[in-house]
Design an enzyme around this catalytic site. Structure first.
Site, PDB file in Angstrom:
ATOM      1  CB  CYS A   4      -0.924  -0.017   1.216  1.00 25.49           C
ATOM      2  SG  CYS A   4      -1.795   1.541   1.450  1.00 25.49           S
ATOM      3  CB  CYS A   7       1.006   1.032   4.358  1.00 20.46           C
ATOM      4  SG  CYS A   7      -0.622   0.661   5.045  1.00 20.46           S
ATOM      5  CG  HIS A  46      -4.233  -0.920   4.860  1.00 18.03           C
ATOM      6  ND1 HIS A  46      -3.789  -0.139   3.813  1.00 18.03           N
ATOM      7  CD2 HIS A  46      -5.162  -1.752   4.331  1.00 18.03           C
ATOM      8  CE1 HIS A  46      -4.399  -0.509   2.696  1.00 18.03           C
ATOM      9  NE2 HIS A  46      -5.251  -1.479   2.984  1.00 18.03           N
ATOM     10  CG  HIS A 100      -7.040   9.279   0.908  1.00 15.57           C
ATOM     11  ND1 HIS A 100      -7.100   7.978   0.463  1.00 15.57           N
ATOM     12  CD2 HIS A 100      -7.321  10.051  -0.165  1.00 15.57           C
ATOM     13  CE1 HIS A 100      -7.395   7.961  -0.825  1.00 15.57           C
ATOM     14  NE2 HIS A 100      -7.551   9.203  -1.230  1.00 15.57           N
TER      15      HIS A 100
HETATM   16  P1  AMP Z   1      -7.720   9.669  -4.314  1.00 12.77           P
HETATM   17  O1  AMP Z   1      -7.710   9.862  -5.790  1.00 12.77           O
HETATM   18  O2  AMP Z   1      -8.893  10.301  -3.621  1.00 12.77           O
HETATM   19  O3  AMP Z   1      -7.537   8.211  -3.951  1.00 12.77           O
HETATM   20  O4  AMP Z   1      -6.474  10.483  -3.739  1.00 12.77           O
HETATM   21  C1  AMP Z   1      -5.171   9.996  -3.782  1.00 12.77           C
HETATM   22  C2  AMP Z   1      -4.275  11.191  -3.699  1.00 12.77           C
HETATM   23  O5  AMP Z   1      -2.976  10.734  -3.381  1.00 12.77           O
HETATM   24  C3  AMP Z   1      -4.152  11.987  -4.990  1.00 12.77           C
HETATM   25  O6  AMP Z   1      -4.596  13.330  -4.763  1.00 12.77           O
HETATM   26  C4  AMP Z   1      -2.672  11.914  -5.333  1.00 12.77           C
HETATM   27  O7  AMP Z   1      -2.156  13.115  -5.876  1.00 12.77           O
HETATM   28  C5  AMP Z   1      -2.054  11.616  -3.986  1.00 12.77           C
HETATM   29  N1  AMP Z   1      -0.771  10.927  -4.034  1.00 12.77           N
HETATM   30  C6  AMP Z   1      -0.421   9.868  -4.789  1.00 12.77           C
HETATM   31  N2  AMP Z   1       0.852   9.500  -4.538  1.00 12.77           N
HETATM   32  C7  AMP Z   1       1.319  10.359  -3.594  1.00 12.77           C
HETATM   33  C8  AMP Z   1       2.570  10.501  -2.921  1.00 12.77           C
HETATM   34  N3  AMP Z   1       3.607   9.682  -3.152  1.00 12.77           N
HETATM   35  N4  AMP Z   1       2.691  11.520  -2.022  1.00 12.77           N
HETATM   36  C9  AMP Z   1       1.666  12.348  -1.779  1.00 12.77           C
HETATM   37  N5  AMP Z   1       0.440  12.250  -2.367  1.00 12.77           N
HETATM   38  C10 AMP Z   1       0.284  11.283  -3.269  1.00 12.77           C
HETATM   39 ZN    ZN Z   2      -2.350   1.263   3.639  1.00 14.81          ZN
END
Ligand code: AMP
Ligand code: ZN
Length: 114
Positions: A4, A7, A46, A100
Site C-alpha cells: 500500500c 502505508c 491500513h 484518506h
Molecule cells: P484519491 O484519488 O482520492 O484516492 O487520492 C489519492 C491522492 O494521493 C491523490 O490526490 C494523489 O495526488 C495523492 N498521491 C499519490 N501519490 C502520492 C505521494 N507519493 N505523495 C503524496 N500524495 C500522493
Molecule cells: Zn495502507
C-alpha cells in the site's frame, strides 16, 4: 499492508512532506496539489476506505475528523475556510485504497461538488 502506497509513506519507505502526526493519524502534502493547500489526512492503520469504516472504532474515526480540523487550523485555513473531500471507489475515482481525507483550501474553491 505491504504494497500500500500510503502505508509505505507512514513507514517512511516512500518520502512525504509531513504536516502533522500523532499516535493514530498522519497528514502530508498531496504530491499533485489541486489547490494552494492540499493535504491528505490518513489513519496509520491500513483501512481501505469508507466501505471498511464499519469495522473501525469510533475513536479512530472521530480522531481522523479532529486531526483534519487541527491540520486546517495549523495551516491557517480556519478563517478563510476549506473543503474536506474523501473519495470512495471507482465512480469517485479513489486511486489509493487507504482511507484518506483531502483538505483543500488557500483559495475560493469551485462551487461545483461534482
Ligand atoms: P484519491 O484519488 O482520492 O484516492 O487520492 C489519492 C491522492 O494521493 C491523490 O490526490 C494523489 O495526488 C495523492 N498521491 C499519490 N501519490 C502520492 C505521494 N507519493 N505523495 C503524496 N500524495 C500522493
Ligand atoms: Zn495502507
Amino acid at each position: 499492508m505491504n504494497d500500500c502506497l500510503f502505508c509505505k509513506i507512514i513507514s517512511g519507505e516512500i518520502p512525504s512532506k509531513k504536516i502533522y502526526e500523532d499516535d493514530l493519524t498522519y497528514a502530508f502534502a498531496d504530491i499533485a496539489p489541486q489547490a494552494p493547500v492540499h493535504i491528505l489526512v490518513i489513519p496509520k492503520k491500513h483501512v481501505t476506505g469508507w466501505s471498511a469504516v464499519m469495522g473501525e472504532s469510533d475513536e479512530l474515526l472521530a480522531h481522523l475528523m479532529r486531526t483534519a480540523a487541527i491540520v486546517a487550523k495549523q495551516e491557517g485555513l480556519e478563517e478563510t475556510g476549506y473543503r474536506i473531500v474523501s473519495n470512495c471507489g471507482p465512480d469517485a475515482r479513489q486511486t489509493v485504497p487507504h482511507f484518506h481525507l483531502h483538505i483543500l483550501g488557500g483559495k475560493e474553491l469551485s462551487e461545483k461538488m461534482a
